[in-house]
Design a protein around this motif. Structure first.
Motif, PDB file in Angstrom:
ATOM      1  N   UNK A   1     -23.218  12.011 -43.242  1.00  0.00           N
ATOM      2  CA  UNK A   1     -22.373  10.945 -42.533  1.00  0.00           C
ATOM      3  C   UNK A   1     -20.945  11.137 -42.283  1.00  0.00           C
ATOM      4  N   UNK A   2     -20.520  10.953 -41.213  1.00  0.00           N
ATOM      5  CA  UNK A   2     -19.111  11.189 -40.818  1.00  0.00           C
ATOM      6  C   UNK A   2     -18.283   9.895 -40.627  1.00  0.00           C
ATOM      7  N   UNK A   3     -17.241   9.590 -40.998  1.00  0.00           N
ATOM      8  CA  UNK A   3     -16.656   8.538 -40.914  1.00  0.00           C
ATOM      9  C   UNK A   3     -14.898   9.073 -40.470  1.00  0.00           C
ATOM     10  N   UNK A   4     -14.310   8.128 -39.845  1.00  0.00           N
ATOM     11  CA  UNK A   4     -13.081   8.232 -39.402  1.00  0.00           C
ATOM     12  C   UNK A   4     -11.867   7.392 -40.115  1.00  0.00           C
ATOM     13  N   UNK A   5     -10.813   7.777 -40.562  1.00  0.00           N
ATOM     14  CA  UNK A   5      -9.627   7.139 -41.106  1.00  0.00           C
ATOM     15  C   UNK A   5      -8.390   7.500 -40.362  1.00  0.00           C
ATOM     16  N   UNK A   6      -8.044   6.905 -39.376  1.00  0.00           N
ATOM     17  CA  UNK A   6      -7.159   7.084 -38.444  1.00  0.00           C
ATOM     18  C   UNK A   6      -7.507   8.456 -37.604  1.00  0.00           C
ATOM     19  N   UNK A   7      -6.718   9.639 -37.842  1.00  0.00           N
ATOM     20  CA  UNK A   7      -6.795  10.892 -37.110  1.00  0.00           C
ATOM     21  C   UNK A   7      -7.732  11.844 -38.101  1.00  0.00           C
TER      22      UNK A   7
END
Length: 218
Positions: A185-191
């Motif tokens: 699974x992929x998550x984004x935190x800001x850039x």
């Protein structure tokens, strides 16, 4: 005024549609690149196994190509002593001496073969025992309790397997391939982009939900 507003709304709709199509196109390119990388690794492993098997076949003498020139040279050398047998009585003795020495030389030349066979088999077995990069990345994510970026995963695997020369770009492509197959699974935190194993992601979100529900109850 109404015509201007209609044109502005139409332009906004087109811009939103184009942005959506670009994002979908980029995700599809990432997925295909990950599959290409995985296929290239499988092809490289098959080519290496093929070369090892060819070497083992040559050591065992199973390939017919090296045997044919040897048989032809023996056949061309046999008629020469027969022509000189009447004039030189000692020629027959020399011929018999050479034939008697032939098996000994063949036995001597075949002695190193078992050692070469064992070394080739060990090399093939060692190659087959090594896990692929996809397996290493998936196993590393499973062992982590927190999300990891592609650079962090590449650094950890590079330290654990320095002989493989693991690169961050290849690891990132492999992670995207796992995401496309629902194996990560992929998550984004800001850039920044972080990756987790499916089970680890569920465990990480459960305590957060529990704390949120407790805060609402208070």
């Amino acid at each position: 005024m109404s015509i201007t507003n209609s044109g502005t709304e139409l332009t906004s709709q087109y811009a939103a549609q184009v942005s959506s199509d670009l994002e979908r196109n980029a995700k599809e390119q990432e997925r295909i690149n990950a599959e290409i990388t995985a296929l290239q690794e499988q092809l490289a492993a098959l080519q290496h196994d093929h070369s090892v098997l060819m070497q083992v076949q040559q050591v065992l003498g199973l390939s017919p190509a090296p045997v044919q020139p040897t048989a032809g040279s023996d056949g061309a050398a046999v008629p020469a002593p027969r022509k000189k047998a009447a004039a030189e009585p000692g020629a027959g003795k020399r011929t018999r001496t050479k034939k008697a020495a032939g098996p000994q030389s063949a036995t001597t030349s075949n002695k190193p073969a078992p050692a070469a066979k064992n070394s080739s088999n060990k090399a093939a077995a060692a190659k087959a025992a090594q896990p692929t990069l996809v397996e290493l990345v998936r196993s590393h994510l499973t062992e982590q309790s927190e999300p990891r970026s592609a650079a962090e995963v590449a650094t950890a695997l590079g330290q654990a397997h320095p002989e493989r020369g693991i690169k961050a770009t290849v690891v990132r492509t492999t992670l995207e391939g796992l995401v496309a197959k629902n194996q990560a699974q992929r998550t984004k935190q800001g850039s920044s982009v972080f990756y987790t194993a499916p089970g680890a992601a569920e465990q990480a979100t459960t305590p957060v939900r529990g704390q949120a529900e407790a805060g609402q109850a208070e």
